[in-house]
Motif scaffolding. Structure first.
Motif, short mmCIF file in Angstrom:
data_model
loop_
_atom_site.label_atom_id
_atom_site.label_comp_id
_atom_site.label_asym_id
_atom_site.label_seq_id
_atom_site.Cartn_x
_atom_site.Cartn_y
_atom_site.Cartn_z
N TRP A 131 17.95 -35.74 -29.23
CA TRP A 131 17.36 -35.59 -27.89
C TRP A 131 16.25 -36.60 -27.66
CZ3 TRP A 131 21.28 -33.45 -26.56
CH2 TRP A 131 21.74 -32.20 -26.95
N ARG B 263 22.04 -24.19 -14.13
CA ARG B 263 21.35 -23.67 -15.29
C ARG B 263 19.91 -23.31 -14.96
NH1 ARG B 263 25.02 -25.31 -18.89
NH2 ARG B 263 26.56 -26.35 -17.63
N ASN B 264 19.50 -22.18 -15.46
CA ASN B 264 18.13 -21.76 -15.19
C ASN B 264 17.43 -21.40 -16.48
OD1 ASN B 264 18.40 -21.72 -12.28
ND2 ASN B 264 19.79 -20.03 -12.64
N PRO B 265 16.15 -21.67 -16.56
CA PRO B 265 15.41 -21.22 -17.73
C PRO B 265 15.13 -19.73 -17.61
CG PRO B 265 13.98 -22.43 -16.24
CD PRO B 265 15.34 -22.45 -15.64
N GLU B 266 16.15 -18.92 -17.86
CA GLU B 266 16.02 -17.50 -17.60
C GLU B 266 15.58 -16.74 -18.84
OE1 GLU B 266 18.96 -15.48 -14.48
OE2 GLU B 266 19.81 -17.06 -15.68
N THR B 267 14.33 -16.83 -19.16
CA THR B 267 13.90 -16.04 -20.30
C THR B 267 13.25 -14.75 -19.82
OG1 THR B 267 11.99 -17.49 -20.32
CG2 THR B 267 13.62 -17.87 -22.02
N GLU C 52 18.06 -25.50 -23.96
CA GLU C 52 16.74 -25.47 -23.32
C GLU C 52 16.54 -24.20 -22.52
OE1 GLU C 52 13.22 -26.35 -21.14
OE2 GLU C 52 13.96 -26.98 -23.09
N SER C 53 17.64 -23.72 -21.87
CA SER C 53 17.49 -22.57 -20.99
C SER C 53 17.33 -21.28 -21.78
CB SER C 53 18.67 -22.48 -20.04
OG SER C 53 19.83 -22.15 -20.75
N VAL C 54 17.77 -21.26 -23.03
CA VAL C 54 17.73 -20.02 -23.78
C VAL C 54 16.47 -19.92 -24.64
CG1 VAL C 54 18.91 -18.60 -25.48
CG2 VAL C 54 20.24 -19.94 -23.86
N LEU D 258 17.84 -39.81 -26.88
CA LEU D 258 18.40 -39.72 -25.53
C LEU D 258 17.30 -39.88 -24.48
CD1 LEU D 258 20.89 -39.08 -23.70
CD2 LEU D 258 20.29 -36.68 -23.90
N GLU E 212 24.37 -35.37 -13.56
CA GLU E 212 24.73 -34.84 -14.88
C GLU E 212 23.89 -33.65 -15.32
OE1 GLU E 212 27.33 -35.80 -16.62
OE2 GLU E 212 27.90 -37.49 -15.37
N ILE F 205 24.56 -33.62 -23.03
CA ILE F 205 23.50 -33.30 -22.07
C ILE F 205 23.64 -31.85 -21.60
CG2 ILE F 205 22.62 -33.81 -19.75
CD1 ILE F 205 23.20 -36.77 -20.33
N GLN F 206 24.86 -31.44 -21.34
CA GLN F 206 25.09 -30.05 -20.92
C GLN F 206 24.62 -29.09 -22.01
OE1 GLN F 206 25.89 -28.95 -18.00
NE2 GLN F 206 25.93 -31.08 -17.34
N GLN F 207 24.96 -29.45 -23.24
CA GLN F 207 24.59 -28.62 -24.38
C GLN F 207 23.07 -28.50 -24.47
OE1 GLN F 207 26.29 -30.34 -27.83
NE2 GLN F 207 26.34 -28.43 -28.97
N ARG F 208 22.43 -29.62 -24.23
CA ARG F 208 20.97 -29.61 -24.30
C ARG F 208 20.38 -28.67 -23.26
NH1 ARG F 208 16.59 -34.36 -23.24
NH2 ARG F 208 14.94 -33.22 -24.24
N LEU F 209 20.90 -28.71 -22.04
CA LEU F 209 20.37 -27.87 -20.99
C LEU F 209 20.62 -26.39 -21.32
CD1 LEU F 209 21.42 -29.90 -17.84
CD2 LEU F 209 19.23 -29.89 -19.02
N ASP F 210 21.76 -26.10 -21.95
CA ASP F 210 22.04 -24.72 -22.36
C ASP F 210 21.01 -24.24 -23.38
OD1 ASP F 210 24.19 -24.59 -20.74
OD2 ASP F 210 25.66 -25.04 -22.29
N ILE G 264 12.01 -32.64 -18.08
CA ILE G 264 13.28 -33.23 -18.51
C ILE G 264 13.89 -34.06 -17.38
CG2 ILE G 264 15.69 -32.67 -19.02
CD1 ILE G 264 14.85 -30.54 -20.81
N ARG G 265 13.65 -33.63 -16.16
CA ARG G 265 14.29 -34.29 -15.02
C ARG G 265 13.47 -35.42 -14.40
NH1 ARG G 265 16.06 -29.48 -16.14
NH2 ARG G 265 18.18 -28.83 -15.62
#
Lengths: 98, 201
Positions: free
Chosen positions: B130, B2-6, A67-69, B133, B152, A60-65, B32-33
Motif C-alpha cells: 500500500w 464502500r463505507n467505513p462502517e465501524t 480499510e472499511s473494516v 501504491l 477506481e 485497490i478494491q481489496q484495500r478499500l475493503d 486516501i482519496r
C-alpha cells in the motif's frame, strides 16, 4: 471496410493498450473487442498489461475493503486538527434557514 | 460503494461527540482519496458543518457513519470539481508524449512487459504494498489522479466523472489510460521487480 480489416489485423500495442484501458470503463464496440483479442494472441506484453492492470484494480478494491473494516493504517487526525474541528462544530450551532 | 462502517448506531449522537466518534475514520477515508493532510482535515470539518445543517435529513435508516460518509463523498467530489476548474486540462500533445514514452514509432512496446512473480502478487494485500501504491499514486498529476480515484475507488460511472471534472469523455479516457500506464510501470519498478531482486540478492 478497409479500416475495419486494418484494425482487426494490424492493431498496434499503443492502440491495443488504449482499448484495454477503455474496456475497464465501458463495453467496447464489437470490432474493437475482437481487435484487442486477436492482437493479444500474438502479443505477450499486451496480455500481461491487461492482466496486471486488472490486478491493480482488484488490489485497490481489496484495500478499500480492508480499510472499511479495520483501522488498519492507524492514521488519525492530529490533536491539533481534532480540537480545531471540534471548535468549528461547536461555534456553528445548527440554524434553521434564517 | 464502500463505507467505513465501524459504528453501528442508528441513532443520532450529539454534534459535540462527532469528532471523537467519526473524525479519524472520515479523515482516513478522505486522505486516501485526496492525499493531502491539510485538505483532508478541511474536508472533514466541512463534512461536520454540512452535517450540522442537514441534521434533519438523517432518517436513522442508515448508521450515522454511513450518513456522514455520504456527505463526505460529496465534499470530496466538490474538491475535485474545484481543483479541475483551477487548472488547464491535459491536451492531445501530452497524450502523444505518453505514447512516445512507452512505445516506439511503430507502436510497439519499447520495453517488454515483464511477468510479475506469483510471490509478489500474493503479497499485494500487505501494508508495504500500500505504501508503494501510495507513492506511485502521488506521482500522478492531480487531474489524472482525481479521475482515477473517482473511477477506481469511488466506482463512479464515466459520464458522472466527466460532469464532476467538466471534461469530455475523450479527455477522461486519456487520463485513465495515463493513470493505468504510469501506475503499472511504477509498481513494476518499485514493487514487483524490486521484490524479485531482493530475493535473488
Amino acid at each position: 471496410m478497409w479500416r475495419s480489416i486494418k484494425m482487426l489485423l494490424a492493431l498496434k500495442c499503443d492502440e491495443s493498450t488504449r482499448l484495454v484501458s477503455q474496456s475497464l470503463d465501458q463495453n467496447l464496440p464489437t470490432l474493437e473487442r475482437w481487435a484487442v483479442r486477436l492482437h493479444a494472441i500474438s502479443c505477450r506484453s499486451c496480455r500481461r498489461f491487461r492482466h496486471q492492470t486488472m490486478l491493480i484494480r482488484s488490489a485497490i478494491q481489496q484495500r478499500l475493503d480492508v480499510e472499511s473494516v479495520t483501522d488498519v493504517e492507524r492514521t488519525r487526525l492530529s490533536d491539533e486538527a481534532s480540537s480545531r474541528i471540534a471548535t468549528a462544530v461547536a461555534e456553528n450551532p445548527s440554524k434553521d434557514s434564517s | 460503494m464502500r463505507n467505513p462502517e465501524t459504528s453501528q448506531r442508528n441513532t443520532q449522537s450529539s454534534p459535540n461527540e462527532w469528532v471523537d466518534l467519526h473524525g479519524d475514520a472520515l479523515y482516513r477515508f478522505a486522505l486516501i482519496r485526496v492525499r493531502d493532510h491539510a485538505v483532508a482535515e478541511e474536508i472533514v470539518q466541512e463534512t461536520f458543518l454540512a452535517a450540522l445543517r442537514a441534521q434533519g435529513t438523517f432518517a436513522g435508516q442508515a448508521t450515522e457513519r454511513t450518513w456522514m460518509t455520504g456527505i463526505l463523498r460529496n465534499k470530496i467530489a466538490d474538491h475535485f470539481r474545484k481543483q479541475s476548474r483551477d487548472r488547464t486540462t491535459n491536451d492531445a500533445s501530452e497524450q502523444d508524449e505518453l505514447t512516445r514514452v512507452f512505445f516506439d514509432k511503430h507502436g510497439h512496446w519499447k520495453n517488454k512487459v515483464a511477468s510479475w512473480p506469483r510471490s509478489t502478487t500474493e503479497s499485494m494485500s500487505a501494508g508495504d504494498f500500500w505504501r508503494i501504491l501510495d507513492q506511485c499514486m502521488a506521482k500522478l498529476p492531480d487531474g489524472v489522479r482525481n479521475a482515477f480515484v473517482l473511477r477506481e475507488m469511488e466506482g463512479v460511472k464515466t459520464e458522472q466523472i466527466c460532469k464532476i471534472l467538466a471534461i469530455t469523455t475523450t479527455n477522461l479516457g486519456a487520463r485513465l489510460y495515463r493513470a493505468r500506464m504510469s501506475l503499472r510501470q511504477c509498481l513494476e519498478r518499485n514493487w514487483f521487480l524490486r521484490e524479485v531482486q531482493k530475493d535473488e540478492g
